[in-house]
Design an enzyme around this catalytic site. Sequence first.
Site, PDB file in Angstrom:
ATOM      1  N   HIS A 126       0.835  -1.216   0.000  1.00  0.00           N
ATOM      2  CA  HIS A 126       0.000   0.000   0.000  1.00  0.00           C
ATOM      3  C   HIS A 126       0.866   1.261   0.000  1.00  0.00           C
ATOM      4  O   HIS A 126       0.558   2.246  -0.673  1.00  0.00           O
ATOM      5  CB  HIS A 126      -0.949   0.008   1.202  1.00  0.00           C
ATOM      6  CG  HIS A 126      -0.275   0.109   2.536  1.00  0.00           C
ATOM      7  ND1 HIS A 126       0.350  -0.960   3.132  1.00  0.00           N
ATOM      8  CD2 HIS A 126      -0.114   1.161   3.382  1.00  0.00           C
ATOM      9  CE1 HIS A 126       0.854  -0.579   4.299  1.00  0.00           C
ATOM     10  NE2 HIS A 126       0.606   0.699   4.467  1.00  0.00           N
ATOM     11  N   TYR A 127       1.976   1.211   0.715  1.00  0.00           N
ATOM     12  CA  TYR A 127       2.903   2.350   0.783  1.00  0.00           C
ATOM     13  C   TYR A 127       3.589   2.572  -0.569  1.00  0.00           C
ATOM     14  O   TYR A 127       3.660   3.702  -1.078  1.00  0.00           O
ATOM     15  CB  TYR A 127       3.936   2.078   1.875  1.00  0.00           C
ATOM     16  CG  TYR A 127       5.076   3.064   1.960  1.00  0.00           C
ATOM     17  CD1 TYR A 127       4.887   4.356   2.447  1.00  0.00           C
ATOM     18  CD2 TYR A 127       6.361   2.697   1.565  1.00  0.00           C
ATOM     19  CE1 TYR A 127       5.940   5.255   2.538  1.00  0.00           C
ATOM     20  CE2 TYR A 127       7.416   3.586   1.640  1.00  0.00           C
ATOM     21  CZ  TYR A 127       7.203   4.865   2.132  1.00  0.00           C
ATOM     22  OH  TYR A 127       8.254   5.746   2.213  1.00  0.00           O
TER      23      TYR A 127
END
Length: 216
Positions: A126-127
């Site tokens: 997600h990062y």
Amino acid sequence: MEKILIVGATGSTGIRIIEILNNSQSFEPVAMIRKEEQKAMFDDMEVKWVLADLEQEDFSAALKGIKKVIFAAGSGGDTGPEKTTEVDEKGAIKIIDAAKKAKVKKFIMLSSMGADEPSKNPDLEHYLKAKAEADKHLRESGLNYTILRPGRLSDDMGTGKVELAPKLGKMGEIPRDDVAFLLIMSLADPLVQNMTFEAIEGEEPIKSAMIELSKS
């Protein structure tokens, strides 16, 4: 002197950037801070600051008189997807758009190695996806840019020696001190203009490595 806005000025890498630029004869750092209580730190350093938040909509005041931007903000890989999206993707995109409107001369992005292949690192996916979207937006913005994708950041003392390439093909780590120097070197207009590159610790001095990369 050119005024340089440091987004993420209170972070571990941001502070190093401020400290280095504060002794520069060419650049004047301006720290972007989120909270009133953060002013004292920069007042003590005799560094100018502006109060702004990546979750706001209007950055015109923060960018007034700014010639270049170093985006060193990051929610970190341990942050949940919602906050990561707000800071690393949406926040970055908003300030990129504002920088273009303000006719900023160059935008330097601190990204992350692996942002080109987020699915290969499920724990940080997600990062890395958020970083990838911000990087893509910057490349397509029309601004002069540099995107630095370092390996894992360490708090070891900088060595001043690195390995750089558009794609290194291997993982590694790099001290925050050296990342700060790479970001600052990217302020020089002829260097790494409109380039995305990866960086880990290595054997070549930063300056010569940057010059060599810029020729590639």
